[in-house]
Design an enzyme around this catalytic site. Sequence first.
Site, PDB file in Angstrom:
ATOM      1  N   HIS A   1       0.825  -1.221   0.000  1.00 46.23           N
ATOM      2  CA  HIS A   1       0.000   0.000   0.000  1.00 46.23           C
ATOM      3  C   HIS A   1       0.855   1.265   0.000  1.00 46.23           C
ATOM      4  CE1 HIS A   1      -3.303  -2.675   1.320  1.00 46.23           C
ATOM      5  NE2 HIS A   1      -2.362  -3.209   2.089  1.00 46.23           N
TER       6      HIS A   1
ATOM      7  N   SER B   1      16.455  20.400 -17.098  1.00 40.94           N
ATOM      8  CA  SER B   1      15.271  21.213 -17.358  1.00 40.94           C
ATOM      9  C   SER B   1      15.721  22.458 -18.103  1.00 40.94           C
ATOM     10  CB  SER B   1      14.632  21.578 -16.018  1.00 40.94           C
ATOM     11  OG  SER B   1      13.986  22.818 -16.111  1.00 40.94           O
TER      12      SER B   1
ATOM     13  N   GLU C   1      10.052   7.783 -17.448  1.00 43.04           N
ATOM     14  CA  GLU C   1       8.757   8.445 -17.675  1.00 43.04           C
ATOM     15  C   GLU C   1       8.215   8.131 -19.070  1.00 43.04           C
ATOM     16  OE1 GLU C   1       8.832  12.461 -14.937  1.00 43.04           O
ATOM     17  OE2 GLU C   1      10.072  12.414 -16.708  1.00 43.04           O
TER      18      GLU C   1
ATOM     19  N   LYS D   1      17.640  20.743 -11.837  1.00 40.38           N
ATOM     20  CA  LYS D   1      16.878  19.521 -12.120  1.00 40.38           C
ATOM     21  C   LYS D   1      17.667  18.469 -12.894  1.00 40.38           C
ATOM     22  CE  LYS D   1      12.822  18.913 -12.168  1.00 40.38           C
ATOM     23  NZ  LYS D   1      11.630  19.545 -12.715  1.00 40.38           N
TER      24      LYS D   1
END
Length: 459
Positions: free
Chosen positions: A156, A277, A290, A283
Amino acid sequence: MSKVWSQRFDNTLNPFIEKFNASIGFDKKLILEDLDCSIAHAKMLGKTQVLSSSETVQIINGLETIKVQFLEGKFFPSPPSEDIHYCIEEKLISLIGETGKKLHTGRSRNDQVGTDIRLWLRKEIDNLEILIIDLQKSLLNHAKSNVYTLIPGYTHMQRAQPLSLAHHLLAYLEMFQRDRERFKEVRSRVNTSPLGAAALAGTKIKIDRQFTASELGFEKIYNNSIDAVSDRDFCIEFVSASALLMSHLSKISEEIILWVTDEFSFAKLTDKCATGSSLMPQKKNPDVPELIRGKTGRVYGHLQALLTMVKGVPLAYNKDFQEDKEPIFDTAETLSSCIKAMTILIKEGIEFNFENLSASVKNDFSNATDLADYLVKKNVPFRTAYQIVGEIVKYCLERKMLLKNLKIEEFKKFHPKFEEDVFVELEPLNVVKSRTSEGGTGFTQVEKEVNIWQKKLLI
Ligand code: ARG
């Protein structure tokens, strides 16, 4: 060039409809398979003496010439041919003349296209198998060196019990193994020849289906000619197996994305697989996992498209089936690029952060089950032990403490059977080590698992 079927028609096709109907734009991918299929068919017609030996030689040489011209970049299948089958036939006729018109004796594009896709898919499945093995090996390499590295295990998405990192990674090897098994099964059904079913009913021309099947490396032939030209189950099975594989890739992608966040910090991306980025200089983005996660949706979409394509389609061949190609082409391409990208990511794109991993398993309550098991060993019934540990956890939470920070006197207040050795049991390494049940995360089990995989993957 006039259409092969044009004599029946008084008028030419509306140019828009001509384009709409055509599949050459995408089925040109099947050119080599179509040539092989035609070569086998011509050989067979020679063997059964439907073609004379000189006709057979002319046709086969013509087809071989087309193959060479294509491989040398001198021939591009293109409109106005409607599809790859007409395209090759037209080209053959332009190369060798009248004899070329005999190639299509005793077959139809219906059994021809079915043969071509199966040949293409069989080759793709074989390529995928190699790629999956490579991915498994890359995961196994990390597993080998991380049997004793601990990582929190979750259920969970809540801290559950600590695990050997190797055990966690080997779970993916199992998934990818099932994917390989599924592809193997799909392959056996793909590897069935529809050639010779002709349009749908078979043919009166003397053909030898077993001969063409064995020439093309098929294991068996379709028993029923109607089924042979209308079966697209194998396309759906392929995309379905692919969708499951993508779900596994997506799952590991998601984990990697989480692991490299500041919040988790279980791992970091190396410069080889991370992107920056355009705006925020600090970043380092996990674009690779992804993208893999994102591309999973395309494959699921293809599965839906194919299932819908066959729904309610009466026997036998229907033009709907032309729509089978783009989904399977894109599925195979997406899969192979995603597996490759994931393999590179695992091999050189990710580094585990051992300090954070080991700190993380020390600072939680994931050893609570072990505290209950400690009492169970001392003959306290599990449910009672479970309640007692629940109270201890509550006690600790109220005082912002961990189990290991309690004094033995405090433990004893909850149950007299607690002794000094309880602290040894709470150590994360011992917690993991003690999960000795078969298939569990105990180190001896995991070492065994690693060895089995090493043999299986022949490293
Ligand atoms: N381009 C067609 C396809 O991909 C080839 C088979 C056409 N057969 C026919 N009877 N129109 O399905």
